[in-house]
Design a protein around this motif. Structure first.
Motif, PDB file in Angstrom:
ATOM      1  N   LEU A  50      40.941  46.084  37.105  1.00  0.00           N
ATOM      2  CA  LEU A  50      40.436  46.468  35.792  1.00  0.00           C
ATOM      3  C   LEU A  50      40.838  45.474  34.720  1.00  0.00           C
ATOM      4  O   LEU A  50      40.223  45.424  33.653  1.00  0.00           O
ATOM      5  N   THR A  51      41.872  44.695  34.973  1.00  0.00           N
ATOM      6  CA  THR A  51      42.303  43.654  34.041  1.00  0.00           C
ATOM      7  C   THR A  51      43.034  42.571  34.809  1.00  0.00           C
ATOM      8  O   THR A  51      43.815  42.865  35.714  1.00  0.00           O
ATOM      9  N   GLU A  52      42.750  41.326  34.471  1.00  0.00           N
ATOM     10  CA  GLU A  52      43.403  40.180  35.109  1.00  0.00           C
ATOM     11  C   GLU A  52      43.417  39.011  34.132  1.00  0.00           C
ATOM     12  O   GLU A  52      42.423  38.751  33.458  1.00  0.00           O
ATOM     13  N   SER A  53      44.541  38.304  34.081  1.00  0.00           N
ATOM     14  CA  SER A  53      44.578  37.067  33.303  1.00  0.00           C
ATOM     15  C   SER A  53      44.028  35.896  34.090  1.00  0.00           C
ATOM     16  O   SER A  53      43.386  35.000  33.525  1.00  0.00           O
ATOM     17  N   PHE A  54      44.248  35.902  35.396  1.00  0.00           N
ATOM     18  CA  PHE A  54      43.775  34.796  36.229  1.00  0.00           C
ATOM     19  C   PHE A  54      43.325  35.286  37.608  1.00  0.00           C
ATOM     20  O   PHE A  54      42.251  34.957  38.072  1.00  0.00           O
ATOM     21  N   CYS A  55      44.129  36.055  38.295  1.00  0.00           N
ATOM     22  CA  CYS A  55      43.882  36.585  39.644  1.00  0.00           C
ATOM     23  C   CYS A  55      43.941  35.486  40.697  1.00  0.00           C
ATOM     24  O   CYS A  55      42.919  34.967  41.154  1.00  0.00           O
ATOM     25  N   ILE A  56      45.149  35.144  41.067  1.00  0.00           N
ATOM     26  CA  ILE A  56      45.351  34.114  42.086  1.00  0.00           C
ATOM     27  C   ILE A  56      44.924  34.596  43.465  1.00  0.00           C
ATOM     28  O   ILE A  56      44.652  33.787  44.357  1.00  0.00           O
ATOM     29  N   ALA A  57      44.804  35.920  43.653  1.00  0.00           N
ATOM     30  CA  ALA A  57      44.410  36.459  44.959  1.00  0.00           C
ATOM     31  C   ALA A  57      43.023  35.982  45.362  1.00  0.00           C
ATOM     32  O   ALA A  57      42.773  35.672  46.536  1.00  0.00           O
ATOM     33  N   ILE A  58      42.083  35.908  44.408  1.00  0.00           N
ATOM     34  CA  ILE A  58      40.741  35.465  44.765  1.00  0.00           C
ATOM     35  C   ILE A  58      40.723  33.971  45.064  1.00  0.00           C
ATOM     36  O   ILE A  58      39.883  33.495  45.830  1.00  0.00           O
ATOM     37  N   LEU A  59      41.663  33.231  44.479  1.00  0.00           N
ATOM     38  CA  LEU A  59      41.774  31.801  44.780  1.00  0.00           C
ATOM     39  C   LEU A  59      42.284  31.600  46.199  1.00  0.00           C
ATOM     40  O   LEU A  59      41.778  30.749  46.946  1.00  0.00           O
ATOM     41  N   GLU A  60      43.266  32.397  46.599  1.00  0.00           N
ATOM     42  CA  GLU A  60      43.780  32.330  47.966  1.00  0.00           C
ATOM     43  C   GLU A  60      42.705  32.724  48.977  1.00  0.00           C
ATOM     44  O   GLU A  60      42.565  32.097  50.036  1.00  0.00           O
ATOM     45  N   ALA A  61      41.931  33.765  48.646  1.00  0.00           N
ATOM     46  CA  ALA A  61      40.869  34.208  49.552  1.00  0.00           C
ATOM     47  C   ALA A  61      39.792  33.149  49.709  1.00  0.00           C
ATOM     48  O   ALA A  61      39.307  32.890  50.822  1.00  0.00           O
ATOM     49  N   SER A  62      39.414  32.519  48.616  1.00  0.00           N
ATOM     50  CA  SER A  62      38.390  31.476  48.685  1.00  0.00           C
ATOM     51  C   SER A  62      38.892  30.273  49.456  1.00  0.00           C
ATOM     52  O   SER A  62      38.144  29.648  50.218  1.00  0.00           O
ATOM     53  N   SER A  63      40.173  29.934  49.274  1.00  0.00           N
ATOM     54  CA  SER A  63      40.754  28.829  50.037  1.00  0.00           C
ATOM     55  C   SER A  63      40.749  29.125  51.528  1.00  0.00           C
ATOM     56  O   SER A  63      40.605  28.214  52.351  1.00  0.00           O
TER      57      SER A  63
END
Length: 300
Positions: free
Chosen positions: A148-161
């Motif tokens: 519902l709120t995120e400043s950046f969300c590194i989790a989606i970066l890890e998933a895409s990697s």
């Protein structure tokens, strides 16, 4: 939140620079803390791509796996996830969900699975240590983020990697993390998320090359670049003259109202305590650890 904004403004009134992880975070911070835009910088987070490499051989060839790795709490949109899973499972018989994480909202998910009789379609992994996240990600085709709120969300970066297609709520700094062809953005409601997740499931074999996704993340994000940009900000701060005590008091007074006077009183009190301690034990009597410069041996 009004009190918190006052505290934030007081604590940030004497800083030389501020680093935010996204432009959305920067804009919000400037408004809340009344900061000068010129001293607020944006340096995004990064990921170590060597720790999140794709491995398509781990995927089920006959099923489409949607992976969720998150703390199972309200802010992470677990209530949305409860509403998403049943219609997706009904519309796509080949889709299963793999959920990693723990939290006070896990019970809501478990109750939904029991109610909808989806025990064969939804698997709970419980708490996943960060060192094991990659092993979970590579088992999936699509990564789902319902925050519902995120400043950046590194989790989606890890998933895409790791080579997954990403479906995420369009909140905070999330739209800044990945280019449009690597992420499906949805409004933070069930209908929009179901629509975008359905698109991702239908298109999973058309545009998602795991190794291309990994390479693009490697080129866009690196901790080396983050370190270089952070050092530049630090260097600029060190070049500025240090604020004297009266200048700091003037900054605290700009907070205004009672908060400004309280901040000044606290600053004066702390200054008096520090001065008393320095009189009792002068700085020049304190042993200072010398800097050690290691010279490289030319013969090695």
């Amino acid at each position: 939140s009004i009190i918190l904004n006052r505290v934030l403004k007081v604590t940030m009134s004497t800083v030389g620079s501020v680093i935010c992880v996204s432009h959305t975070c920067r804009d919000n911070f400037i408004l809340r803390a009344k900061m000068l835009p010129s001293i607020v910088h944006v340096i995004p987070n990064a990921v170590d791509p060597n720790k999140f490499t794709p491995d398509p051989s781990k995927r089920d060839k006959n099923r489409v796996i949607v992976v969720v790795v998150s703390r199972l709490v309200y802010r992470k949109g677990v209530d949305l996830l409860v509403g998403i899973i049943p219609p997706i499972c009904k519309a796509f018989p080949q889709v299963d969900f793999l959920i990693g994480g723990d939290g006070n909202k896990k019970l809501s998910l478990e109750e939904m699975v029991e109610r909808e009789r989806l025990q064969d379609r939804v698997k709970f992994l419980g708490f996943v240590p960060h060192g094991s996240v990659r092993d979970v990600l590579v088992r999936g085709h699509v990564f789902l983020n319902c925050s519902l709120t995120e400043s950046f969300c590194i989790a989606i970066l890890e998933a895409s990697s790791a080579g997954l297609v990403v479906v995420s709520t369009n909140v905070g700094g999330v739209p800044e993390v990945l280019p449009p062809d690597m992420i499906h953005l949805a409004d933070p409601n069930v209908d929009s998320l179901v629509k975008e997740l359905s698109r991702a499931v239908s298109e999973k074999n058309e545009n998602a090359n795991p190794f291309k996704f990994h390479q693009r993340v490697r080129e866009m994000y690196s901790w080396e670049r983050v370190a270089r940009e952070t050092i530049l900000v630090y260097d600029r701060v060190l070049m500025k003259p240090r604020l004297i005590f009266l200048q700091r008091l003037a900054r605290y007074k700009t907070v205004g109202g009672i908060a400004g006077y309280v901040a000044c009183i606290l600053a004066i009190t702390l200054h008096f305590v520090v001065s008393l301690v320095e009189w009792w034990q002068p700085r020049d009597l304190i042993d200072v650890v010398p800097d050690i410069c290691c010279q490289q041996n030319e013969n090695v």
